[in-house]
Design a protein around this motif. Structure first.
Motif, PDB file in Angstrom:
ATOM      1  N   ASN A  79      49.089  25.701 -10.393  1.00 24.54           N
ATOM      2  CA  ASN A  79      48.969  24.568 -11.301  1.00 24.54           C
ATOM      3  C   ASN A  79      49.921  24.794 -12.467  1.00 24.54           C
ATOM      4  O   ASN A  79      50.055  25.916 -12.953  1.00 24.54           O
ATOM      5  CB  ASN A  79      47.538  24.452 -11.817  1.00 24.54           C
ATOM      6  CG  ASN A  79      46.570  24.038 -10.734  1.00 24.54           C
ATOM      7  OD1 ASN A  79      46.567  22.901 -10.278  1.00 24.54           O
ATOM      8  ND2 ASN A  79      45.743  24.977 -10.294  1.00 24.54           N
ATOM      9  N   LYS A  81      51.785  23.079 -16.215  1.00 22.52           N
ATOM     10  CA  LYS A  81      51.775  22.061 -17.281  1.00 22.52           C
ATOM     11  C   LYS A  81      52.824  22.441 -18.311  1.00 22.52           C
ATOM     12  O   LYS A  81      52.905  23.598 -18.735  1.00 22.52           O
ATOM     13  CB  LYS A  81      50.405  21.960 -17.945  1.00 22.52           C
ATOM     14  CG  LYS A  81      50.238  20.716 -18.820  1.00 22.52           C
ATOM     15  CD  LYS A  81      48.842  20.595 -19.359  1.00 22.52           C
ATOM     16  CE  LYS A  81      48.587  19.223 -19.991  1.00 22.52           C
ATOM     17  NZ  LYS A  81      49.676  18.735 -20.846  1.00 22.52           N
ATOM     18  N   SER A 102      55.803  11.553 -19.822  1.00 21.85           N
ATOM     19  CA  SER A 102      55.102  11.721 -18.555  1.00 21.85           C
ATOM     20  C   SER A 102      55.356  13.104 -17.965  1.00 21.85           C
ATOM     21  O   SER A 102      54.596  13.579 -17.108  1.00 21.85           O
ATOM     22  CB  SER A 102      55.526  10.642 -17.553  1.00 21.85           C
ATOM     23  OG  SER A 102      56.873  10.829 -17.134  1.00 21.85           O
ATOM     24  N   ALA A 105      52.483  15.662 -18.092  1.00 21.79           N
ATOM     25  CA  ALA A 105      51.272  15.545 -17.280  1.00 21.79           C
ATOM     26  C   ALA A 105      51.093  16.802 -16.425  1.00 21.79           C
ATOM     27  O   ALA A 105      52.065  17.474 -16.082  1.00 21.79           O
ATOM     28  CB  ALA A 105      51.370  14.311 -16.377  1.00 21.79           C
ATOM     29  N   PRO A 106      49.854  17.150 -16.088  1.00 22.01           N
ATOM     30  CA  PRO A 106      49.631  18.324 -15.237  1.00 22.01           C
ATOM     31  C   PRO A 106      50.282  18.152 -13.868  1.00 22.01           C
ATOM     32  O   PRO A 106      50.397  17.028 -13.347  1.00 22.01           O
ATOM     33  CB  PRO A 106      48.101  18.384 -15.105  1.00 22.01           C
ATOM     34  CG  PRO A 106      47.582  17.586 -16.252  1.00 22.01           C
ATOM     35  CD  PRO A 106      48.601  16.508 -16.492  1.00 22.01           C
ATOM     36  N   GLY A 107      50.697  19.233 -13.280  1.00 19.57           N
ATOM     37  CA  GLY A 107      51.292  19.211 -11.952  1.00 19.57           C
ATOM     38  C   GLY A 107      50.782  20.359 -11.106  1.00 19.57           C
ATOM     39  O   GLY A 107      50.086  21.250 -11.588  1.00 19.57           O
ATOM     40  N   ARG A 108      51.145  20.322  -9.854  1.00 15.94           N
ATOM     41  CA  ARG A 108      50.739  21.380  -8.932  1.00 15.94           C
ATOM     42  C   ARG A 108      51.842  21.580  -7.902  1.00 15.94           C
ATOM     43  O   ARG A 108      52.479  20.615  -7.469  1.00 15.94           O
ATOM     44  CB  ARG A 108      49.423  21.008  -8.254  1.00 15.94           C
ATOM     45  CG  ARG A 108      48.784  22.121  -7.414  1.00 15.94           C
ATOM     46  CD  ARG A 108      47.453  21.647  -6.886  1.00 15.94           C
ATOM     47  NE  ARG A 108      46.871  22.558  -5.897  1.00 15.94           N
ATOM     48  CZ  ARG A 108      45.836  22.266  -5.127  1.00 15.94           C
ATOM     49  NH1 ARG A 108      45.239  21.074  -5.239  1.00 15.94           N
ATOM     50  NH2 ARG A 108      45.375  23.137  -4.240  1.00 15.94           N
ATOM     51  N   GLN A 119      53.182  17.881  -6.820  1.00 11.83           N
ATOM     52  CA  GLN A 119      52.349  16.798  -7.336  1.00 11.83           C
ATOM     53  C   GLN A 119      52.532  16.748  -8.839  1.00 11.83           C
ATOM     54  O   GLN A 119      52.721  17.779  -9.486  1.00 11.83           O
ATOM     55  CB  GLN A 119      50.888  17.071  -6.979  1.00 11.83           C
ATOM     56  CG  GLN A 119      49.911  15.971  -7.363  1.00 11.83           C
ATOM     57  CD  GLN A 119      48.476  16.391  -7.074  1.00 11.83           C
ATOM     58  OE1 GLN A 119      47.979  17.324  -7.680  1.00 11.83           O
ATOM     59  NE2 GLN A 119      47.834  15.718  -6.137  1.00 11.83           N
ATOM     60  N   GLY A 120      52.494  15.540  -9.401  1.00 15.39           N
ATOM     61  CA  GLY A 120      52.663  15.427 -10.841  1.00 15.39           C
ATOM     62  C   GLY A 120      54.112  15.163 -11.207  1.00 15.39           C
ATOM     63  O   GLY A 120      54.846  14.503 -10.469  1.00 15.39           O
ATOM     64  N   TYR A 132      50.226  11.160  -2.946  1.00 18.60           N
ATOM     65  CA  TYR A 132      50.134  11.938  -4.182  1.00 18.60           C
ATOM     66  C   TYR A 132      50.999  13.189  -4.158  1.00 18.60           C
ATOM     67  O   TYR A 132      51.161  13.840  -5.185  1.00 18.60           O
ATOM     68  CB  TYR A 132      48.663  12.341  -4.427  1.00 18.60           C
ATOM     69  CG  TYR A 132      47.720  11.167  -4.400  1.00 18.60           C
ATOM     70  CD1 TYR A 132      47.651  10.275  -5.462  1.00 18.60           C
ATOM     71  CD2 TYR A 132      46.912  10.931  -3.294  1.00 18.60           C
ATOM     72  CE1 TYR A 132      46.793   9.194  -5.445  1.00 18.60           C
ATOM     73  CE2 TYR A 132      46.041   9.852  -3.251  1.00 18.60           C
ATOM     74  CZ  TYR A 132      45.985   8.987  -4.328  1.00 18.60           C
ATOM     75  OH  TYR A 132      45.142   7.901  -4.292  1.00 18.60           O
TER      76      TYR A 132
END
Length: 267
Positions: A79, A81, A102, A105-108, A119-120, A132
């Motif tokens: 994860n 950020k 943007s 935003a959190p990502g993975r 993702q993110g 997603y």
């Protein structure tokens, strides 16, 4: 008289203590490679600051686990950020500022041998409904913020050998991006085959890592000062904590119906 001599000999014998074997010296390379067992891994947290000297930059946190195979890391689930310094977006208009924000935003990121799934912010804008994750080419299954990859036995061995000091379980030294590029496959993928900035300059790198009593890295600190041309210097400062060595880790791909190939994404 004989009795006195016998007592004396017994007493003298009691004072003779067999020599104790010296404590075995920890071998960090052997300790590391012993961790390379299928289905096992390590957990970690990395914080990377990227900041032009005297300017505004960013802080990225990566938190998750790495899965090992017989030869080293084969997968990772992280994860991430990113937070940008206050005022970083002041030069943008309202629409552009929204797009840039943007990125916080959190990502993975899930890295597997054949593909990497993001993702993110890394997935970008405008994904189709129900999608997603974006599937991309495989990337090294380690945090991008590590800089010095302590999962490469030859890299660790060389850095220890070239260290300026090794005391109290802490290894400290300096090197250059060119030397790291020649040494580390992951560093070459991240910073280019020659380890040079876009302006063709070489960075200086200071590293320090702490070894546990078993010889495993539990903390890694790296600072890389990169000249990027025009008199500008960018500082990369990375702090990594590694824990739960040998824990069970099984990284799996996202659900197929939630994934889209990068080439099919319309921006």
């Amino acid at each position: 008289m004989k009795r006195v001599m016998a007592v004396t000999l017994v007493a003298a014998g009691a004072l003779v203590v067999p020599a104790q074997p010296a404590a075995a010296k920890v071998d960090p390379i052997r300790a590391l490679t012993a961790q390379f067992v299928t289905g096992k891994g390590v957990k970690l947290k990395t914080v990377l600051q990227v900041r032009p000297k005297g300017g505004k930059g960013s802080v990225t946190q990566e938190l998750g686990a790495i899965q090992f195979g017989p030869k080293g890391p084969i997968a990772a689930d992280l994860n991430e950020k990113t937070r940008y310094d206050k005022g970083f977006f002041d030069d943008a208009d309202n629409d552009e500022r929204g797009v840039r924000k943007s990125l916080e935003a959190p990502g993975r990121v899930i890295s597997l041998p054949k593909f990497t799934y993001v993702q993110g912010p890394r997935a970008g804008q405008g994904l189709p409904e129900g999608k997603y994750w974006v599937r991309k080419r495989p990337l090294p299954p380690v945090p991008g913020g590590v800089i010095v990859n302590v999962f490469e036995p030859n890299t660790v061995k060389t850095l220890i050998a070239k260290a300026a000091s090794t005391r109290g379980g802490v290894v400290r030294g300096t090197t250059t991006s060119a030397k790291m590029a020649a040494l580390s496959p992951v560093f070459r993928k991240q910073f280019g085959p020659g380890g040079k900035s876009e302006s063709g300059q070489i960075s200086t790198i200071a590293y320090a890592f702490t070894l546990s009593k078993e010889g495993l890295v539990t903390r890694l600190s790296v600072t890389m000062r990169m000249p990027v041309g025009g008199g500008t210097v960018v500082d990369y400062t990375s702090e990594t904590r590694l824990y739960n060595w040998g824990t069970k880790v099984a990284v799996v791909a996202p659900r197929a119906e939630a994934v889209i190939d990068e080439k099919d994404v319309k921006r």
